[in-house]
Design an enzyme around this catalytic site. Structure first.
Site: not given
Length: 299
Positions: A140-141, A144, A215
């Site tokens: 997930h990070e 980003h 997100e």
């Protein structure tokens, strides 16, 4: 740089629309200031300098504020190993790796691009998550980083910064002159204050909406990269549940950095406060991950 993270047209479209609306709002705002005879150059220069500092030093500022420190592969071999595998899978450069000494279970990524990125996890999340759950959070990070979300959000916040500075300028610079020759005209300072507050409110809501969607996009991209959306869902559920056992004082201190974090330290719930949240609700995130699991045949 291209990566193997799944493309997200929804994310791209939302960014384009939001940035267009923010740009339009910016043009209108400056036009109103010029029409009122205000010299906004000083405010724009100050805001521009702050934007540049935030843009180029976001990684250092975030690590300093959240008490994170970079760690070597020798200090954190398992964490580095996970990020090595995910970066190879995503075909992207490896970011710097950091750990923050905090019991609040969370993680964040920052940096203006892939070459200047850093991924940081807290000691709290390392203690609580299983390896596959942590891998889902890291994916997930890294999403980003791949989507340059930090740079996009920094630029998107520029208008709100200008409007906020203009509000203070109107309040403290003594703009008390009146429009028209009579004594009954509307004070120019009051007009500037009203317009600045309105612009700030609209830009705030637009950037928060963009933050919530990014997100969801990072959840989707991370889940598709690992092909294990259930592990990310498990991590979300576990972290959200564990937040209830963290001292409120610690959560309030961490909540100042909610926009960076994987899960907000303090949430506004399901009321109108959700409009001001940096993250979508847990239910919305789990619903999306359940849909991805069904698409992958793992529901």
């Amino acid at each position: 740089m291209r990566t193997r993270f799944a493309p997200d047209r929804g994310l791209t479209n939302r960014m384009v629309v939001t940035m267009f609306l923010l740009g339009l709002l910016y043009v209108v705002f400056v036009g109103v200031l010029i029409a009122l005879g205000v010299r906004a150059l000083t405010v724009l220069v100050v805001a521009g300098l702050l934007l540049l500092v935030q843009y180029f030093l976001s990684d250092r500022i975030a690590l300093f504020a959240m008490h994170g420190r970079e760690v070597s592969p020798e200090e954190a071999p398992e964490l580095h190993g996970m990020i090595d595998r995910l970066c190879a899978l995503a075909d992207m450069p490896k970011p710097r790796v950091a750990i923050a000494d905090s019991d609040v279970p969370n993680a964040f990524a920052t940096g203006r691009n892939q070459k200047n990125a850093v991924v940081c996890v807290t000691t709290g999340i390392l203690r609580r998550l299983e390896p596959r759950e942590l891998e889902g959070v890291l994916a997930h990070e890294l999403s980003h980083v791949a989507h340059r979300d930090v740079a996009v959000m920094t630029i998107a916040s520029f208008l709100g910064l200008v409007a906020g500075l203009m509000t203070r300028f109107a309040l403290y610079s003594g703009l008390g002159g009146r429009r028209g020759n009579g004594q009954g005209g509307v004070p120019i300072g009051a007009i500037i204050l009203l317009v600045s507050v309105l612009v700030y409110a609209v830009s705030f809501l637009l950037t928060r909406a963009l933050s919530r969607y990014r997100e969801l996009a990072a959840d989707r991209a991370g889940a598709l990269l690992t092909q294990r959306p259930s592990e990310l869902a498990s991590a979300l559920t576990k972290i959200s549940g564990d937040m209830a056992r963290i001292p409120t004082r610690d959560l309030r201190e961490a909540s100042a950095f909610n926009a960076f974090y994987f899960v907000p330290a303090l949430s506004g719930g399901q009321s109108i406060a959700a409009l001001f949240s940096t993250h979508p609700s847990l239910e919305r995130r789990l619903q999306q991950l359940a849909g991805i699991s069904a698409q992958l045949g793992r529901g």
